[in-house]
Design a protein around this motif. Sequence first.
Motif, short mmCIF file in Angstrom:
data_model
loop_
_atom_site.label_atom_id
_atom_site.label_comp_id
_atom_site.label_asym_id
_atom_site.label_seq_id
_atom_site.Cartn_x
_atom_site.Cartn_y
_atom_site.Cartn_z
N LEU A 108 0.83 -1.21 0.00
CA LEU A 108 0.00 0.00 0.00
C LEU A 108 0.87 1.26 0.00
O LEU A 108 0.56 2.24 -0.69
CB LEU A 108 -0.94 0.00 1.21
N ALA A 109 1.97 1.24 0.73
CA ALA A 109 2.88 2.38 0.75
C ALA A 109 3.55 2.55 -0.61
O ALA A 109 3.70 3.68 -1.09
CB ALA A 109 3.94 2.20 1.84
N LEU A 110 3.94 1.45 -1.24
CA LEU A 110 4.54 1.54 -2.56
C LEU A 110 3.53 2.06 -3.59
O LEU A 110 3.86 2.88 -4.44
CB LEU A 110 5.08 0.17 -2.99
N ALA A 111 2.29 1.59 -3.49
CA ALA A 111 1.25 2.06 -4.42
C ALA A 111 0.97 3.55 -4.22
O ALA A 111 0.80 4.28 -5.20
CB ALA A 111 -0.03 1.24 -4.22
N ALA A 112 0.95 3.99 -2.97
CA ALA A 112 0.75 5.42 -2.70
C ALA A 112 1.89 6.24 -3.28
O ALA A 112 1.68 7.33 -3.84
CB ALA A 112 0.61 5.66 -1.20
N TYR A 113 3.12 5.73 -3.18
CA TYR A 113 4.27 6.44 -3.75
C TYR A 113 4.16 6.53 -5.27
O TYR A 113 4.42 7.58 -5.86
CB TYR A 113 5.57 5.75 -3.35
N VAL A 114 3.77 5.43 -5.91
CA VAL A 114 3.63 5.44 -7.36
C VAL A 114 2.52 6.42 -7.78
O VAL A 114 2.69 7.17 -8.75
CB VAL A 114 3.35 4.02 -7.89
N LEU A 115 1.43 6.45 -7.06
CA LEU A 115 0.35 7.40 -7.39
C LEU A 115 0.80 8.85 -7.19
O LEU A 115 0.48 9.72 -8.01
CB LEU A 115 -0.89 7.11 -6.55
N LEU A 116 1.52 9.11 -6.11
CA LEU A 116 2.04 10.46 -5.89
C LEU A 116 3.00 10.86 -7.00
O LEU A 116 2.91 11.96 -7.55
CB LEU A 116 2.75 10.54 -4.54
N GLY A 117 3.90 9.96 -7.36
CA GLY A 117 4.85 10.25 -8.43
C GLY A 117 4.16 10.45 -9.77
O GLY A 117 4.55 11.32 -10.56
N THR A 118 3.12 9.67 -10.03
CA THR A 118 2.37 9.84 -11.26
C THR A 118 1.72 11.22 -11.31
O THR A 118 1.74 11.89 -12.34
CB THR A 118 1.29 8.75 -11.39
N GLY A 119 1.16 11.64 -10.20
CA GLY A 119 0.57 12.98 -10.14
C GLY A 119 1.61 14.07 -10.32
O GLY A 119 1.38 15.06 -11.02
N LEU A 120 2.77 13.91 -9.70
CA LEU A 120 3.83 14.90 -9.84
C LEU A 120 4.35 14.96 -11.28
O LEU A 120 4.69 16.03 -11.78
CB LEU A 120 4.99 14.57 -8.90
N ALA A 121 4.43 13.82 -11.92
CA ALA A 121 4.91 13.80 -13.31
C ALA A 121 3.93 14.52 -14.24
O ALA A 121 4.35 15.15 -15.20
CB ALA A 121 5.10 12.36 -13.77
N GLY A 122 2.66 14.43 -13.93
CA GLY A 122 1.66 15.04 -14.80
C GLY A 122 1.55 16.54 -14.69
O GLY A 122 1.03 17.20 -15.60
N VAL A 123 2.03 17.12 -13.59
CA VAL A 123 1.88 18.57 -13.42
C VAL A 123 3.03 19.36 -14.02
O VAL A 123 2.98 20.58 -14.04
CB VAL A 123 1.72 18.97 -11.93
N GLY A 124 4.07 18.69 -14.52
CA GLY A 124 5.19 19.40 -15.13
C GLY A 124 4.78 20.04 -16.44
O GLY A 124 3.78 19.67 -17.05
N PRO A 125 5.55 21.01 -16.89
CA PRO A 125 5.20 21.70 -18.12
C PRO A 125 5.35 20.83 -19.36
O PRO A 125 4.70 21.07 -20.37
CB PRO A 125 6.17 22.88 -18.17
N GLY A 126 6.18 19.82 -19.30
CA GLY A 126 6.37 18.95 -20.46
C GLY A 126 7.10 19.65 -21.58
O GLY A 126 7.54 20.78 -21.46
N ARG A 127 7.19 18.98 -22.69
CA ARG A 127 7.90 19.57 -23.82
C ARG A 127 6.95 20.47 -24.60
O ARG A 127 5.76 20.25 -24.67
CB ARG A 127 8.50 18.50 -24.69
N ARG A 128 7.54 21.49 -25.19
CA ARG A 128 6.76 22.43 -25.98
C ARG A 128 7.22 22.34 -27.43
O ARG A 128 8.35 22.03 -27.70
CB ARG A 128 6.96 23.85 -25.46
N SER A 129 6.33 22.68 -28.31
CA SER A 129 6.69 22.66 -29.72
C SER A 129 7.56 23.85 -30.04
O SER A 129 7.61 24.84 -29.32
CB SER A 129 5.43 22.67 -30.58
N GLU A 130 8.24 23.79 -31.17
CA GLU A 130 9.11 24.88 -31.60
C GLU A 130 8.32 26.16 -31.81
O GLU A 130 8.81 27.25 -31.60
CB GLU A 130 9.85 24.50 -32.88
N ALA A 131 7.07 26.04 -32.22
CA ALA A 131 6.25 27.23 -32.49
C ALA A 131 5.95 28.01 -31.22
O ALA A 131 5.88 29.24 -31.24
CB ALA A 131 4.95 26.83 -33.16
#
Length: 141
Positions: A108-131
């Motif tokens: 359960l602790a490992l699953a909570a960590y994976v869910l937290l990390g997934t949420g943190l990964a999704g809030v990043g700006p990510g890559r942007r196009s050249e335009a």
Amino acid sequence: MRYVRFVKGGVTVAVSTAACHTLMYAGFAWARDSAAANGDEMFGGAFEFLLTTAASWVLMPLLLWAGMRVMGETGNTLLVAIGGLVWLGLSGYFTDDIDRAGGHIPPLALAAYVLLGTGLAGVGPGRRSEATRGNGPPWPR
């Protein structure tokens, strides 16, 4: 919202967590074996234990960063920084659980960590196009 980034983050965090957990499991077994071989109950295996713990704490942020970069995502500062610190706390808190024969961090602790990390990964700006990236400095010329 970029759902693909969440999926990439989830895969990266799950693989990184599995790798670091396996490292700790094997490293702590190595420390126990070393202590038994030396016959020293007080400090036998201390070097192996500390090396394993430090390696896990250093490896997690590196794996998170490298995994997201391999998948083509940038802007992973939150995931790497917070994910690394939370892993430090999680693995430190559950050290006694994993440091026994056949022991593991609770699923359960490992699953909570994976869910937290997934949420943190999704809030990043990510890559942007050249335009949308722009070719000059952020201030007016």
